[in-house]
Write an enzyme that holds these catalytic residues in place. Structure first.
Site, PDB file in Angstrom:
ATOM      1  N   HIS A 461       0.810  -1.223   0.000  1.00  0.00           N
ATOM      2  CA  HIS A 461       0.000   0.000   0.000  1.00  0.00           C
ATOM      3  C   HIS A 461       0.840   1.268   0.000  1.00  0.00           C
ATOM      4  CE1 HIS A 461      -0.556   0.732   4.645  1.00  0.00           C
ATOM      5  NE2 HIS A 461       0.661   0.362   4.367  1.00  0.00           N
ATOM      6  N   GLU A 462       0.164   2.360  -0.392  1.00  0.00           N
ATOM      7  CA  GLU A 462       0.786   3.677  -0.596  1.00  0.00           C
ATOM      8  C   GLU A 462       1.903   3.627  -1.642  1.00  0.00           C
ATOM      9  OE1 GLU A 462      -1.014   5.738   0.558  1.00  0.00           O
ATOM     10  OE2 GLU A 462      -1.960   4.737   2.234  1.00  0.00           O
ATOM     11  N   GLY A 463       1.709   2.820  -2.668  1.00  0.00           N
ATOM     12  CA  GLY A 463       2.710   2.690  -3.733  1.00  0.00           C
ATOM     13  C   GLY A 463       3.508   1.424  -3.546  1.00  0.00           C
TER      14      GLY A 463
END
Length: 614
Positions: A461-463
């Site tokens: 998550h978040e990239g």
């Protein structure tokens, strides 16, 4: 050694955080106020979070009617966190913040993530409010951000869609101007230009719950062109505030739902205490003024939404790194305690084992020490990196113009590493924690299996890992003609000079110098043909090598601090830090050669592998 003693060393001995109190922004603070904040957060984490870590893993969020139900412990933890003031810890005093340095805030939040990352769902609320303080209008800041800082409302970020995860250029959620409402034209609404949104968003952390009175969704959507068509790519992406419950221009709840509907909960491998949702915007389930379409207020300029959202994404990425770090340390502390108390095997003598001798604790076995050292070097090294990055935020906000600009660029360069390195290597640390527990580690009788499951999310998550690598090699090392890399190299060189003056560190200073040279040559080789496909084919190995080089620097710089303060290593914790430096340089840093070999050769083995051959 506890998390608190590690934080104290990093903040006060290594980063000299007390010196920040000489700056105008922090002039009201002192070592005592910093310690009081850390004490408070450590206590809340111990009392309201840690005892319920297993509970929220077992009692997953569930839907009853149109509401999400969470364990009572989650409500109590959120209440305690909100009342602590930590949601606005680094914000200005005149809006109710503590005006603490970001480095103190980051350290304090590590206690919550270490105690129970599944309960700790406030990360995005602070980041959401911070974005609005940077890009929102004064009215948006007053109505939305301040309610979030106070803990009455919470916040999310709504980027991904079922058909578009990391590829934000492919989102299809659309926003069109709303008609005149209550005698006010859409473009003159006090809360910002008012739009109607329609679309679906996926993987929304804390997307629906009853922990707060309202939820402030920050939503990326495209504004159609004059012909009603969505503009391809990222140029048409804009950012909107879409509250779950409608509000007046004074920030009061109207009592009406916005047209935002919970479509389902994602059932996750770990991090189960926090809801993760699919949300439908504008499907007509909760019509506003008799019409379908979720009401949203434009943040910033049309078409500039992605630039605004990166403000939140970058903060979230560093927070992810801290979360991964805290989980790695939680696994380390658990396996260290287990290794000290678990009898197994006997000493290996010159003639072999003597079965007549009493069993020894497994911590006395060399291989168990290896696994503990690996965990310690990963977890404490990652924490040092996170706090260093937080210190750069303080420098960016309060330093002189030149140092602030250097801090900005260096933070941009290090952000992909601050997110990705702890996500990969503290996860490996959690795997080693399971290994130390043996068969028990694979059961739910011990917490280490949960730490691994919780941490597995952080590489995604978040990239994702791959996205961070492309960002690092494809953009960050090149920006401003490579000035960020030059700044990093200069700081590393300063550490090498310090370490070279210490006979016990000379070996490591030389190794770090060689590693930096290899990294620089590999960077040049990767881009020597100017072909992005060749340069980026091995972006992940490049990021792994750069991450290990940065962590080697972080460990050596801390070792310099240790020997300056305790040259005879009379303090056991300092012996541990020097031992970790030895371990990292002899067991970890040599790995970079294999990674950089494929980068330098622009090896296309993976990129050119035929799909049918799989």
């Amino acid at each position: 050694m506890s998390l608190r003693s590690t934080i104290d060393f990093m903040l006060y001995d290594w980063l000299d955080s007390v010196s920040l109190t000489n700056r105008n922004r922090f002039i009201e603070h002192s070592r005592e106020t910093f310690d009081a904040t850390l004490d408070m957060c450590e206590r809340i984490a111990r009392e309201k979070y840690a005892p319920f870590n297993r509970l929220v893993d077992i009692q997953e969020p569930r839907i009853e009617g149109d509401r999400v139900v969470l364990p009572e412990a989650t409500y109590e933890a959120h209440k305690a966190y909100a009342e602590s003031g930590m949601l606005s810890a680094a914000q200005d005093a005149d809006i109710g913040g503590m005006q603490l340095p970001h480095s103190i805030e980051a350290a304090a939040n590590a206690f919550f993530a270490c105690a129970s990352i599944g309960i700790n769902s406030s990360m995005l609320t602070s980041s959401n409010a911070n974005l609005l303080m940077a890009h929102g209008s004064p009215k948006q800041q007053e109505v939305f951000a301040r309610q979030e800082y106070a803990g009455r409302w919470s916040g999310t970020m709504c980027l991904s869609e079922p058909q578009a995860g990391s590829s934000l250029s492919d989102i299809v959620t659309r926003a069109v101007p709303d008609d005149e409402a209550n005698g006010v034209a859409w473009e003159h609404d006090p809360l910002g230009p008012r739009y109607r949104l329609r679309g679906n968003k996926m993987w929304i952390s804390a997307g629906d719950h009853e922990l707060t009175e309202n939820i402030v969704h920050l939503v990326l959507a495209k504004i159609p062109d004059a012909e009603g068509k969505l503009i391809p790519g990222t140029r048409g992406i804009s950012l909107f505030i879409v509250p779950k419950r409608l509000v007046t221009e004074n920030g009061e709840l109207t009592g009406d739902r916005n047209d935002v509907a919970l479509a389902g909960l994602n059932h996750k491998l770990g991090w189960r205490g926090t809801t993760n949702t699919l949300l439908n915007f504008g499907e007509g389930k909760y019509k506003v003024d008799g019409k379908a379409g979720a009401i949203g207020y434009l943040v910033g300029e049309p078409g500039k939404g992605l630039a605004c959202m990166f403000h939140m994404m970058n903060q979230a990425r560093i927070a992810v790194g801290i979360g991964a770090t805290a989980l790695g340390l939680a696994g380390y502390y658990a396996s260290l305690d287990y290794a000290r108390n678990r009898p197994q095997g006997r000493p290996i003598l010159g003639s072999g084992k003597d079965s007549a001798q009493a069993q020894i604790s497994i911590i006395q076995h060399a291989d168990v020490k290896r696994m503990l050292l690996a965990q310690k070097s990963y977890g404490e090294g990652a924490l040092a990196l996170a706090l260093y990055c937080a210190r750069l935020v303080d420098e960016q906000q309060t330093g002189d113009a030149a140092s602030a600009d250097d801090a900005r660029l260096l933070l941009d360069l290090l952000t992909p590493i601050a997110k990705s390195w702890p996500s990969e290597w503290c996860l490996e640390g959690n795997s080693l924690a399971i290994q130390i527990h043996g068969g028990y580690g694979y059961t739910r009788d011990f917490a280490v299996e949960q730490y691994w499951r919780d941490n597995r999310l952080n590489m995604i998550h978040e990239g994702t890992h791959g996205i961070q690598a492309l960002d690092l090699l494809g953009r960050k090392v090149l920006m401003e003609n490579g000035r960020g890399m030059q700044l990093l190299a200069a700081r590393v060189q300063a550490t090498i000079i310090k370490a070279s003056a210490q006979p016990r560190l000379t070996e490591f200073a030389q190794s770090l110098g060689a590693a930096v040279q290899k990294l620089g040559l590999a960077t040049q080789s990767a881009w020597s043909t100017g072909n992005p496909q060749e340069a980026l084919a091995n972006a992940v190995p490049y990021m792994q090598a750069m991450g290990h080089t940065v962590l080697a620097w972080i460990w050596l710089d801390q070792a310099c601090c240790v020997l300056a303060n305790d040259p005879d290593l009379l303090v056991p914790s300092n012996q541990g830090r020097i031992g970790c430096t030895h371990y990292f340089y002899r067991f970890e840093l040599p790995k970079i050669s294999a990674w950089l070999n494929v980068v330098s050769a622009r090896d296309m083995t993976c990129a050119d592998f035929p799909e049918d051959a799989f």
